[in-house]
Design a protein around this motif. Structure first.
Motif, PDB file in Angstrom:
ATOM      1  N   ASN A  86       0.854  -1.188   0.000  1.00  0.00           N
ATOM      2  CA  ASN A  86       0.000   0.000   0.000  1.00  0.00           C
ATOM      3  C   ASN A  86       0.882   1.227   0.000  1.00  0.00           C
ATOM      4  N   GLU A  87       0.504   2.174  -0.805  1.00  0.00           N
ATOM      5  CA  GLU A  87       1.307   3.385  -0.831  1.00  0.00           C
ATOM      6  C   GLU A  87       0.401   4.602  -0.901  1.00  0.00           C
ATOM      7  N   LEU A  88       0.649   5.551  -0.023  1.00  0.00           N
ATOM      8  CA  LEU A  88      -0.106   6.807  -0.049  1.00  0.00           C
ATOM      9  C   LEU A  88       0.817   7.955   0.337  1.00  0.00           C
ATOM     10  N   TYR A  89       1.042   8.856  -0.605  1.00  0.00           N
ATOM     11  CA  TYR A  89       1.854  10.050  -0.343  1.00  0.00           C
ATOM     12  C   TYR A  89       0.957  11.265  -0.524  1.00  0.00           C
ATOM     13  N   LYS A  90       1.035  12.166   0.447  1.00  0.00           N
ATOM     14  CA  LYS A  90       0.198  13.364   0.357  1.00  0.00           C
ATOM     15  C   LYS A  90       1.041  14.614   0.515  1.00  0.00           C
ATOM     16  N   GLY A  91       0.768  15.587  -0.339  1.00  0.00           N
ATOM     17  CA  GLY A  91       1.548  16.818  -0.290  1.00  0.00           C
ATOM     18  C   GLY A  91       0.680  18.055  -0.355  1.00  0.00           C
ATOM     19  N   VAL A  92       1.115  19.070   0.377  1.00  0.00           N
ATOM     20  CA  VAL A  92       0.491  20.386   0.259  1.00  0.00           C
ATOM     21  C   VAL A  92       1.602  21.372  -0.073  1.00  0.00           C
ATOM     22  N   MET A  93       1.461  22.063  -1.172  1.00  0.00           N
ATOM     23  CA  MET A  93       2.515  22.964  -1.615  1.00  0.00           C
ATOM     24  C   MET A  93       2.023  24.400  -1.692  1.00  0.00           C
ATOM     25  N   ALA A  94       2.740  25.271  -0.993  1.00  0.00           N
ATOM     26  CA  ALA A  94       2.364  26.680  -0.974  1.00  0.00           C
ATOM     27  C   ALA A  94       3.451  27.508  -1.671  1.00  0.00           C
ATOM     28  N   ASP A  95       3.172  28.780  -1.828  1.00  0.00           N
ATOM     29  CA  ASP A  95       4.129  29.741  -2.399  1.00  0.00           C
ATOM     30  C   ASP A  95       4.655  29.270  -3.752  1.00  0.00           C
ATOM     31  N   ARG A  96       5.998  29.324  -3.905  1.00  0.00           N
ATOM     32  CA  ARG A  96       6.580  28.889  -5.172  1.00  0.00           C
ATOM     33  C   ARG A  96       7.199  27.497  -5.045  1.00  0.00           C
ATOM     34  N   SER A  97       6.835  26.766  -4.012  1.00  0.00           N
ATOM     35  CA  SER A  97       7.491  25.490  -3.767  1.00  0.00           C
ATOM     36  C   SER A  97       7.087  24.457  -4.823  1.00  0.00           C
ATOM     37  N   THR A  98       7.936  23.470  -4.955  1.00  0.00           N
ATOM     38  CA  THR A  98       7.683  22.448  -5.963  1.00  0.00           C
ATOM     39  C   THR A  98       7.794  21.058  -5.353  1.00  0.00           C
ATOM     40  N   GLY A  99       7.020  20.166  -5.879  1.00  0.00           N
ATOM     41  CA  GLY A  99       7.062  18.789  -5.408  1.00  0.00           C
ATOM     42  C   GLY A  99       7.184  17.839  -6.587  1.00  0.00           C
ATOM     43  N   VAL A 100       7.757  16.684  -6.310  1.00  0.00           N
ATOM     44  CA  VAL A 100       7.843  15.638  -7.316  1.00  0.00           C
ATOM     45  C   VAL A 100       7.460  14.330  -6.642  1.00  0.00           C
ATOM     46  N   PHE A 101       6.634  13.557  -7.313  1.00  0.00           N
ATOM     47  CA  PHE A 101       6.387  12.192  -6.845  1.00  0.00           C
ATOM     48  C   PHE A 101       6.522  11.272  -8.040  1.00  0.00           C
ATOM     49  N   ASN A 152      -1.076   9.095  -4.937  1.00  0.00           N
ATOM     50  CA  ASN A 152      -0.383  10.335  -4.583  1.00  0.00           C
ATOM     51  C   ASN A 152      -1.388  11.476  -4.723  1.00  0.00           C
ATOM     52  N   GLN A 153      -1.597  12.206  -3.639  1.00  0.00           N
ATOM     53  CA  GLN A 153      -2.595  13.281  -3.654  1.00  0.00           C
ATOM     54  C   GLN A 153      -1.968  14.586  -3.235  1.00  0.00           C
ATOM     55  N   ASN A 154      -2.306  15.618  -3.974  1.00  0.00           N
ATOM     56  CA  ASN A 154      -1.662  16.911  -3.741  1.00  0.00           C
ATOM     57  C   ASN A 154      -2.665  18.044  -3.706  1.00  0.00           C
ATOM     58  N   ILE A 155      -2.347  19.007  -2.860  1.00  0.00           N
ATOM     59  CA  ILE A 155      -3.101  20.260  -2.853  1.00  0.00           C
ATOM     60  C   ILE A 155      -2.125  21.395  -3.108  1.00  0.00           C
ATOM     61  N   LEU A 156      -2.463  22.217  -4.055  1.00  0.00           N
ATOM     62  CA  LEU A 156      -1.634  23.380  -4.332  1.00  0.00           C
ATOM     63  C   LEU A 156      -2.308  24.605  -3.724  1.00  0.00           C
ATOM     64  N   LEU A 157      -1.563  25.292  -2.877  1.00  0.00           N
ATOM     65  CA  LEU A 157      -2.049  26.557  -2.331  1.00  0.00           C
ATOM     66  C   LEU A 157      -1.275  27.633  -3.072  1.00  0.00           C
ATOM     67  N   GLY A 158      -1.970  28.519  -3.681  1.00  0.00           N
ATOM     68  CA  GLY A 158      -1.252  29.572  -4.407  1.00  0.00           C
ATOM     69  C   GLY A 158      -0.983  29.160  -5.836  1.00  0.00           C
ATOM     70  N   ASN A 159      -0.873  30.171  -6.677  1.00  0.00           N
ATOM     71  CA  ASN A 159      -0.818  29.926  -8.117  1.00  0.00           C
ATOM     72  C   ASN A 159       0.541  29.498  -8.627  1.00  0.00           C
ATOM     73  N   ARG A 160       1.572  29.709  -7.818  1.00  0.00           N
ATOM     74  CA  ARG A 160       2.895  29.422  -8.345  1.00  0.00           C
ATOM     75  C   ARG A 160       3.504  28.129  -7.811  1.00  0.00           C
ATOM     76  N   ALA A 161       2.763  27.383  -7.030  1.00  0.00           N
ATOM     77  CA  ALA A 161       3.260  26.099  -6.540  1.00  0.00           C
ATOM     78  C   ALA A 161       3.094  25.049  -7.644  1.00  0.00           C
ATOM     79  N   THR A 162       3.978  24.067  -7.625  1.00  0.00           N
ATOM     80  CA  THR A 162       3.994  23.065  -8.696  1.00  0.00           C
ATOM     81  C   THR A 162       4.154  21.666  -8.121  1.00  0.00           C
TER      82      THR A 162
END
Lengths: 415, 256
Positions: free
Chosen positions: A294-309, A328-338
């Motif tokens: 089982n695999e579950l990765y969750k991310g919340v990215m704000a500002d200009r931060s970037t994530g990779v999965f 893998n589930q992600n929430i982007l806060l802000g328009n410049r997060a990736t």
């Protein structure tokens, strides 16, 4: 060899090889084994060239003056890769730790038979670099049938401006043993540093292991982590990777599910802001039948931060009746997060249940309004929703103090 | 007339479409006002605008709630001042426990009133009492907000929350739609128990049936963004008998 690589490697020339494996590793790193670039598929979104352009310092033993560290029970402390007996405490019976640098005789010979078995230095240049130049590390053994009821804390601290640490650890869990590890990476809050860590965990038959990795290094730190796990039959391995800070964090998790009846759980939480970059690469290698992962990765990215999965489930032809799930589930806060996310499945068996998927979204505005309409302020509503998003990973954390720590972290993160 | 709720010439648009075209309404303490109207007449927009949903462009000569300019207040402040909207489509929020959320909401209101947090003991007693009001099973209260609830359970949960927050003005936005007769009775019964001299309700509905159980003091007919007819509870029966076409024809006759 490129000039950059030659210059980068030159700073390690004075390190004496202390483990036999280091001769071969050095030969490899000085020859064909090159550092990844964004042209490599697995490093497409993670740029490491700035590390290779730097000259670092190495303080093998640094003063701890401003680092408040309580001497807790069941604690092993390493600073800049060196064992700190004064800050460490005894482990419960059934469990033994030795500093690799201090080991002698038969136990050392035994350790050397295990070292580098799971993490093949030829796989990747940072692994090659670590193998070539690490000078110490924890060798931990949990004895057959031992049930360890206190979590074992491994704390790797990076101290000093421009410090480079090749952190190395090796854990062997013998058959039927049961144990929990909390592995922390800590560091000076403002100093630039580079931590290059390799962990090998060998899980024997019917052993149960919970492994929590908490990444809490300084905001300017680059951290490259490789965790290699092997599972023997009927074993159970659960990991939660919690990324709290770091400028650039790259986690490589590789689990070799080598025999029947194994259970593997891989969970992760990454909450980023500013211009942080967090990259999780996972590989679940199903080689034998009747295993579950089982695999579950969750991310919340704000500002200009970037994530990779980038998660991969490999199901070999022999691995019938595999259940493998990945999300893998992600929430982007802000328009410049990736976020760049790529869930992958590769299946060669014909009787399996597998799924993979990813989501990228924003906080649900309807839910925000609902909470506000009940009197919760914007900030409180926001926090509650972020916590709720993370809750299904948080509830996998079985150690209460760690769970609290993560909850507090989330609360403090997005205000 | 007291200054409990005063609405004068309320207009609201979304993406350039004017939905509310000048609503006038006055509500006194303890009164129950039903707002009826065909689909698309602006019923839900009215409730959304009063609760503070931000999607609308709103203008009005006056909207005051207990003497305060309602449109000037953030949605959470409107709630803390005693306004409650029971949603037509309650939102599912996985991972947020019903109980923790309610506790946070109650404490937010208490802080607004200059009070300390509710004690655990008082809170539990209150939950028990109010759950019984809408016959809400105990385990629902411990689950995530509305997650996996049936339609009826969601609406009961709305009334439960309303009971917990003890508002001065409850707005029920088509709380009856989709409910079977048993659920409708339970929900209405819950609302009736909450009626009192200093608590008013706006009951928005498409169907007269709800008003058999929650008997209103006044009935207003909303049509194309305006209140075109007001009367007592008998107006609801007339509407039921004649249908909304009657209103449409009457309006067309006025316009021509």
């Amino acid at each position: 060899m490129s000039n950059t690589k030659a210059n980068f490697l030159r700073q390690f020339d004075d390190i004496t090889a202390v483990f036999p494996i280091q001769g071969d590793a050095r030969a490899a790193i000085h020859n064909g084994l090159d550092f990844p670039t964004t042209r490599d598929e697995k490093w497409k979104y993670t740029r490491v060239s700035s590390i290779l352009a730097k000259t670092f310092k190495r303080n093998d033993i640094a003063p701890l003056a401003h680092f408040s560290l309580v001497k807790n029970e069941c604690q092993l402390v390493f600073i800049n890769g060196s064992y700190q007996p004064d800050l460490s405490s005894a482990l419960p019976s059934g469990c033994a730790m030795e500093s690799m640098a201090e080991m002698k005789g038969e136990t050392r010979d035994y350790m050397l038979t295990k070292l580098g078995r799971l993490a093949n230095f030829k796989d990747q240049a940072f692994l090659g670099l670590n193998t070539s130049y690490f000078h110490d590390g924890a060798f931990l053994k949990v004895e057959k049938n031992a049930i360890i009821d206190q979590p074992i804390n491994i704390i790797n601290i990076s101290q000093g401006q421009d410090q480079v640490s090749n952190v190395r650890n090796l854990i062997c869990i013998e058959p039927n043993a049961q144990v929990q590890f909390v592995h922390r990476f800590e560091g000076d809050s403002n100093h630039e540093a580079f931590t290059n860590s390799v962990m090998e965990i060998c899980v024997d038959e019917n052993a149960h292991v919970d492994y929590y990795m908490i990444e809490n290094e300084g905001a300017a730190t680059t951290s490259i982590n490789a965790t290699y796990v092997s599972q023997a039959r009927h074993s159970n391995f659960s990991m939660v990777t919690i990324t709290k800070s770091g400028q650039l964090v790259r986690n490589n998790l590789h689990v070799a599910i080598n025999d029947v009846g194994c259970e593997t759980n891989m969970y992760g939480i990454y909450f980023t802001d500013g211009n942080q970059h967090v990259d999780n690469q996972t590989y679940a290698d199903h080689r034998q039948p009747n295993c579950n992962s089982n695999e579950l990765y969750k991310g919340v990215m704000a500002d200009r931060s970037t994530g990779v999965f980038n998660g991969k489930i490999m199901v070999h032809q022999a691995a019938q009746q595999t259940n493998a799930f990945q999300s893998n589930q992600n929430i982007l806060l802000g328009n410049r997060a990736t976020i760049n996310t790529k869930p992958e499945l590769e299946i060669y068996a014909d009787d399996v249940k597998c799924s993979h998927g990813c989501t990228i979204g924003q906080l649900d505005e309807e839910a925000m309004f609902y909470l506000q309409s009940r009197g919760l302020g914007k900030e409180a509503a926001h926090k509650l929703l972020v916590q709720a998003f993370a809750s299904d990973v948080i509830e996998k954390i079985k150690i209460e103090s760690v769970r609290k720590e993560v909850e507090t972290f989330i609360e403090s993160k997005f205000i | 007339m007291s200054d409990f709720l005063k609405i004068k010439n309320l207009k609201a648009s979304i993406e350039g479409n004017q939905i509310l075209k000048g609503i006038n309404l006055e509500i006194g303490p303890g009164e129950v006002h039903a707002i009826m109207g065909p689909n698309g007449s602006g019923k839900s927009t009215l409730s959304s605008v009063l609760a503070g949903r931000e999607d609308y462009e709103v203008e009005a000569d006056e909207v005051t709630f207990l003497g305060k300019d309602l449109l000037d207040l953030a949605p959470e402040v409107r709630s803390r001042e005693g306004l409650f909207l029971a949603f037509q489509y309650p939102v599912e929020i996985p991972g947020v426990s019903n109980i923790n959320f309610l506790k946070a909401a109650i404490n937010a209101k208490r802080h607004h009133q200059g009070l300390d947090d509710i004690t655990a003991k008082d809170f539990i007693a209150m939950v028990k009492e109010k759950q019984a009001l809408v016959e809400l099973k105990e385990n629902l209260a411990n689950r995530s907000v509305n997650e996996g609830f049936s339609g009826g359970e969601k609406k009961r949960n709305e009334i439960f929350q309303m009971a917990m927050l003890e508002p001065k003005l409850g707005i029920l936005d088509e709380t009856d739609s989709g409910l079977d007769i048993d659920a409708l009775k339970i929900v209405s019964n819950g609302v009736n128990k909450l009626r009192g001299a200093d608590r008013s309700f706006i009951v928005i509905t498409h169907y007269q049936r709800l008003l058999e159980y929650i008997v209103p003091d006044f009935v207003h007919v909303l049509f194309e963004g305006r209140i075109v007819k007001s009367g007592g509870k008998e107006l609801a029966l007339e509407l039921e008998a004649k249908g909304y076409d009657w209103i449409k024809e009457e309006q067309e006759a006025i316009q021509h």
